[in-house]
Design an enzyme around this catalytic site. Structure first.
Site, mmCIF file in Angstrom:
data_model
loop_
_atom_site.group_PDB
_atom_site.id
_atom_site.type_symbol
_atom_site.label_atom_id
_atom_site.label_comp_id
_atom_site.label_asym_id
_atom_site.label_seq_id
_atom_site.Cartn_x
_atom_site.Cartn_y
_atom_site.Cartn_z
ATOM 1 N N ARG A 121 46.194 33.877 41.512
ATOM 2 C CA ARG A 121 45.999 34.200 40.106
ATOM 3 C C ARG A 121 47.328 34.657 39.494
ATOM 4 N NH1 ARG A 121 41.318 35.419 42.907
ATOM 5 N NH2 ARG A 121 39.342 35.277 41.782
ATOM 6 N N HIS A 124 45.996 39.664 38.333
ATOM 7 C CA HIS A 124 44.904 40.059 39.234
ATOM 8 C C HIS A 124 44.979 39.316 40.574
ATOM 9 C CE1 HIS A 124 42.943 42.363 36.048
ATOM 10 N NE2 HIS A 124 43.197 41.349 35.244
ATOM 11 N N ASN A 196 38.094 46.064 32.935
ATOM 12 C CA ASN A 196 39.277 46.770 33.444
ATOM 13 C C ASN A 196 38.943 48.238 33.621
ATOM 14 O OD1 ASN A 196 41.006 44.545 33.491
ATOM 15 N ND2 ASN A 196 41.783 44.911 31.439
ATOM 16 N N PHE A 209 49.214 37.135 25.184
ATOM 17 C CA PHE A 209 49.001 37.436 26.593
ATOM 18 C C PHE A 209 50.142 36.942 27.483
ATOM 19 C CE2 PHE A 209 46.979 37.334 30.767
ATOM 20 C CZ PHE A 209 46.428 38.602 30.798
ATOM 21 N N HIS A 388 34.671 34.444 34.331
ATOM 22 C CA HIS A 388 34.924 33.876 33.005
ATOM 23 C C HIS A 388 34.118 34.664 31.976
ATOM 24 C CE1 HIS A 388 35.567 31.332 29.679
ATOM 25 N NE2 HIS A 388 34.591 30.463 29.859
ATOM 26 N N ARG A 407 40.488 34.419 25.559
ATOM 27 C CA ARG A 407 40.034 34.473 26.952
ATOM 28 C C ARG A 407 38.940 33.430 27.217
ATOM 29 N NH1 ARG A 407 38.561 40.494 28.615
ATOM 30 N NH2 ARG A 407 38.780 39.675 30.755
ATOM 31 N N TYR A 411 40.262 31.248 30.761
ATOM 32 C CA TYR A 411 39.681 31.401 32.090
ATOM 33 C C TYR A 411 39.295 30.043 32.692
ATOM 34 C CZ TYR A 411 39.643 36.484 32.065
ATOM 35 O OH TYR A 411 40.032 37.798 32.075
#
Length: 751
Positions: A121, A124, A196, A209, A388, A407, A411
Site C-alpha cells: 500500500r 498504511h 483513523n 492527498f 473501500h 476516496r 480505493y
C-alpha cells in the site's frame, strides 16, 4: 468486594493450580529437538487463529471447515499436486555441473518466490489485523435501517490497524496517524468503515492527498527518514498548507504514539448520511471507543521499543487475543439533523479538518466490536484485505465531503494495481458472506466459474436473471441500496472551497486548551523535536508562525527550544470552550491484557509469588517473571532475564526481591549492566526500576523488594510507589492505581 479482598480470594482459589501459559507460542505444537521424519498431515491452526469464511466466489456456502484452504498433504508437492522427493538441491549436470533448465520445480519455486510480495500500500503499508464479531445494540434503528445495527445481531468482521507513512518493514511505535479499518460481512453485503485514530484529516479536498503523502514520505533522493514526519518536506507542506495544522496538533500530542491498538480510539473522520426504514435521513459521525480507555506511550518508551521490539503493537494485539483478553470497542455515533446547509453549531460537517466536540453532540453507543481470532495467514488475510469507503449497505450513504468523494475513486483504483486486477473482492478475506450476481466476467484472478450466456441487462436468454431488487425500505430481505434523495443545486463549475473551510486555527487552539499540563508538555516536546530535525531555517520559522496563531505559550516554548524568536500571531486568537473529551487522562479502566513484570531473587523470599502470578493470570492480565537467569526459579518459568527484559515490556512493575548482581552483570557482556545503582543490587534491576519510575508506571514492592527501590534511588514516598508486607496487600493497591494507566502526578510540568 474491594480489590485487596478480590486479589486474596483469587490467590486462595488458585493455590496448587496448573501453571499458566504466557502468550507468544509460535505454533500449535511444541518443536522437537530432532527434525521429524515420519510423515504426518499438516497441523491444525492454533486455538487463537481464525480464517475467512469458506463460501464460493459467488457467495454460496460450501460447508467446508475453515482449514479447507490450508495445506492438505502430508507430502511436499508442486503447485499441481505432484509429490516431490527433494527440495534442497537443484537439478544439475553432475554434482559440480551447471543447473539444468529442465528443473521445473526449481523454476516454479523461485518464480513464485520472486512474486510473493504484492505491491505494498502507498499508505498504511505497515499493518496488523484480526477477526472478530460486531453485536448491534438496537439503538440505531431510528437513524439507520442497516441490519448490522439490529439488537443482538452478530456480524463477522475483520479489522486492520496500520501506520500511515512507513513501509512494511518500519517500526510500530513511530509517531504517526494510525488506520482503524473494519470490514463488516453483513447480511446485506460488505460494509467498510475505513477509520483513523485521529478524527480530522490533514487536507480538506482529496486532490491534495498525493501532496500530503509525498511531503510526509521519506525524501525521494535518499529514501530517508523512514516512517516519521520529523523532516523538512513534511513541515514545509503543513506550514504552507495551514488547513493541516489541526491534524498536526493531534499527531504531536500523545495520540500520535498509542500504547496499544487495544487502547486506541477510531474515527470515521467524514460525516456520513444515514437513512432509516421510513426514508428519514440524518448526518452522522462514527466513533470507536476502546474498552480499555485511550492510552499512549511516552516518547522515550517509543524510541526504546523501536529498537527493542519494532513489532510491539502487532505482538501486543496478537498476544492479547491468544491470551483470551479479547480487545473490545463500542461503536458510537454523533447524530446531526440533515439540514440543507449541513452545519451544526456553526461547524461545517463536510469539512474533514473539523470535529464536533462531544460535549455538544454526545457519542451514542450503537454496538460492540470484539476481536477474538488471529489470522491464520498474514499475507492471505492482513495483506490482501481490500477496504473501500464505497462499500456501503442500505441505510448508510456518503455526503459531498470533497475528501470522501475522492476516496470513492482512489480505493478501487489502488486495489486494481495492488491486487492484480478487478477480481480482488473474490479473495477469501474480501468475499461477502451473501450471494452475489454482479455480471462481472473474466479478468485476472477470476475464481468464479460463471454460467449462463447473458451477463447483461435486460436479457431473456438467462431467464432475465439477475433481477433488480425491491425499493421497499422496510423489507430487509429484498431491499436494495438506495442513495439518499439529496437535491443538487445548479452551480457554476469552480475549483475552490466554501468560505466555512477558511478557519484553520480555532479548533487547533481548542485542542491545546483542552489538554492537561502533562499533555501540553508532551506536545511542546514533540514540536520541538520534530522541528529541530528540520534543516531549513525558513521552514522552522514558518511553522512557528502557525504555532503563534494557535497559542503564544506553545509558540514561545517551542521557539525557545529551537533558539528562535517567537513571532506574534497574524490573526485574532479565538477561545473556544475546552473539550474534556479530547484529553486522555481519565479512568479508571479495566486491567485486561496488562503486562505485569515481577522481579524475583532466587536466594530471597519467594513466598506468595507463584500464587500472585496465578491471580494476575486469572484476572485477565499477563504476568512476566524477571530473573537473573532463564529456566525455572522455585518451580516457576522465567519469561525475561535481566539481560533480555526491558521496562517498556510491562505496564506495572512488582518487586519481590532485591537480587544481587548476577554473574553476567558485566558491562562487557550487557550494556545495561553499566547502569548506576547500589553495588548490592543487580544494575539491570536498578535500571528497570528507574525507567518504570521515569515513565510514571505503578511500582509495587514487599519484603526485600523494598530494598530494591532504595538501591535504585526511588523513594517509597513517591506517588504510585506501593509497599506492603505481602504480595496480596501490595497488588490490591496496585490494582486500584494501574487503572489510570500512569501515575500522572509523577510527570514534571512547566506550563
Amino acid at each position: 468486594m474491594n480489590p485487596k479482598d478480590a486479589a486474596k480470594a483469587a490467590i486462595d482459589k488458585l493455590e496448587g493450580a496448573a501453571d499458566i501459559t504466557v502468550p507468544g507460542v509460535p505454533g500449535p505444537a511444541p518443536a522437537t529437538l530432532e527434525e521429524p521424519t515420519t510423515p504426518k498431515p499438516p497441523l491444525p491452526p492454533k486455538p487463537d487463529q481464525g480464517a475467512p469464511a469458506t463460501g464460493t466466489a459467488t457467495g454460496a456456502p460450501t460447508g467446508a471447515p475453515p482449514t479447507a484452504r490450508a495445506q492438505q498433504s502430508a507430502y511436499l508437492t508442486n503447485a499441481t499436486g505432484t509429490r516431490l522427493r527433494d527440495t534442497d538441491h537443484s537439478l544439475k549436470a553432475g554434482s559440480r555441473g551447471p543447473t539444468l533448465l529442465q528443473d521445473h520445480h526449481l523454476r516454479e519455486k523461485i518464480t513464485h518466490f520472486d512474486h510473493e510480495r504484492i505491491p505494498e500500500r502507498v499508505v498504511h503499508a505497515r499493518g496488523a489485523g484480526a477477526h472478530g464479531v460486531f453485536e448491534g445494540y438496537g439503538t440505531a434503528t431510528s437513524v439507520s435501517m442497516a441490519g448490522v445495527f439490529a439488537k443482538g445481531k452478530e456480524t463477522p468482521v475483520f479489522v486492520r490497524f496500520s501506520t500511515v507513512l512507513g513501509s512494511r518493514g518500519s517500526a510500530d511505535t513511530v509517531r504517526d496517524t494510525r488506520g482503524f479499518a473494519t470490514k463488516f460481512y453483513t447480511d446485506e453485503g460488505n460494509w467498510d468503515l475505513v477509520a483513523n485514530n485521529i478524527p480530522v484529516f490533514f487536507i480538506q479536498d482529496g486532490i491534495k492527498f498525493p501532496d500530503v503523502i509525498h511531503a510526509g514520505k521519506p525524501h525521494p533522493d535518499r529514501e530517508i527518514p523512514q516512517a516519521q514526519s520529523a523532516h523538512d518536506t513534511f513541515w514545509d507542506f503543513v506550514s504552507l498548507h495551514t488547513e493541516a495544522q489541526h491534524h498536526t496538533m493531534w499527531n504531536m500530542s500523545d495520540r500520535g504514539i498509542p500504547r496499544s491498538y487495544r487502547m486506541m480510539e477510531g474515527f470515521g473522520v467524514h460525516t456520513f448520511r444515514c437513512m432509516n426504514a421510513e426514508g428519514g435521513t440524518s448526518l452522522v459521525k462514527f466513533h470507536w471507543k476502546p474498552k480499555l480507555g485511550v492510552h499512549s506511550l511516552t516518547w522515550e518508551e517509543a524510541q526504546m521499543i523501536g529498537g527493542i521490539d519494532p513489532d510491539f503493537h502487532r505482538r501486543d494485539l496478537y498476544d492479547a487475543i491468544e491470551a483470551g483478553a479479547y480487545p473490545e470497542w463500542e461503536l458510537g455515533v454523533q447524530v446531526f439533523p440533515d439540514e440543507p446547509d449541513q452545519m451544526f453549531a456553526g461547524i461545517d460537517l463536510l469539512d474533514p479538518t473539523k470535529i464536533v466536540p462531544e460535549e455538544i453532540a454526545p457519542v451514542q453507543p450503537i454496538g460492540k466490536l470484539t476481536l477474538n481470532a488471529n489470522p491464520t495467514n498474514f499475507f492471505a488475510e492482513v495483506e490482501q484485505i481490500a477496504f473501500h469507503v464505497g462499500h456501503l449497505v442500505p441505510g448508510i450513504d456518503v455526503t459531498d465531503d470533497p475528501l470522501l468523494q475522492t476516496r470513492l475513486f482512489s480505493y478501487v483504483d489502488t486495489q486494481l494495481s495492488r491486487l492484480g486486477g478487478p477480481n480482488y473482492n473474490q479473495i477469501p478475506v474480501n468475499r461477502p458472506h451473501v450471494p452475489t450476481n454482479d455480471m462481472f466476467r473474466d479478468g485476472f484472478h477470476q475464481h468464479a466459474v460463471h454460467s449462463g450466456v447473458a451477463p447483461y441487462k435486460p436479457n431473456s436468454m438467462d431467464g432475465g436473471c439477475p433481477f433488480a431488487a425491491g425499493t421497499d425500505l422496510s423489507e430487509e430481505q429484498t431491499r436494495a441500496f438506495v442513495e439518499a434523495a439529496v437535491t443538487v443545486a445548479e452551480a457554476t463549475k469552480v475549483r475552490e472551497n466554501p468560505a466555512s473551510y477558511d478557519d484553520h486555527y480555532s479548533q487547533v487552539r481548542q485542542f491545546w486548551l483542552s489538554m492537561t499540563p502533562v499533555e501540553k508538555e508532551h506536545i511542546i516536546r514533540a514540536y520541538t523535536f520534530e522541528l529541530g530535525k528540520c534543516y531549513e531555517q525558513a521552514v522552522k520559522e514558518r511553522q512557528l508562525q502557525s504555532l503563534a496563531n494557535i497559542d503564544p505559550v506553545l509558540c514561545q516554548e517551542v521557539a525557545t527550544g529551537l533558539g528562535l524568536p517567537a513571532p506574534e500571531p497574524t490573526i485574532p486568537l479565538q477561545d473556544l470552550e475546552p473539550s474534556p473529551a479530547l484529553s486522555q487522562i481519565k479512568g479508571p479502566f479495566p486491567p485486561d491484557g496488562r503486562m505485569i513484570g515481577i522481579v524475583v531473587d532466587p536466594d530471597g523470599d519467594l513466598g506468595g509469588v507463584d500464587a500472585l502470578r496465578r491471580s494476575i493470570h486469572e484476572a485477565g492480565m499477563v504476568p512476566l517473571l524477571f530473573g537473573p537467569h532463564g529456566g525455572m526459579i522455585d518451580g516457576m518459568p522465567v519469561q525475561r532475564t535481566f539481560a533480555t527484559g526491558r521496562s517498556v515490556e510491562v505496564d506495572v512493575l512488582l518487586l519481590a526481591g532485591a537480587p544481587k548482581p548476577a554473574p553476567d552483570a558485566l558491562a562487557a557482556r550487557d550494556d545495561k549492566a553499566g547502569a548506576p545503582g547500589s553495588a548490592a543490587l543487580d544494575p539491570r534491576v536498578a535500571l528497570l526500576v528507574q525507567e518504570c519510575y521515569r515513565h510514571a508506571k505503578v511500582i509495587g514492592a514487599w519484603g526485600d523488594g523494598v530494598n530494591a527501590l532504595a538501591g535504585a534511588g526511588v523513594s517509597i514516598d513517591e506517588p504510585g510507589v506501593i509497599t506492603g508486607d505481602t504480595p496480596v496487600e501490595v497488588f490490591g493497591t496496585v490494582s486500584e492505581e494501574m487503572g489510570f494507566h500512569r501515575v500522572w502526578d509523577r510527570f514534571p510540568t512547566a506550563v
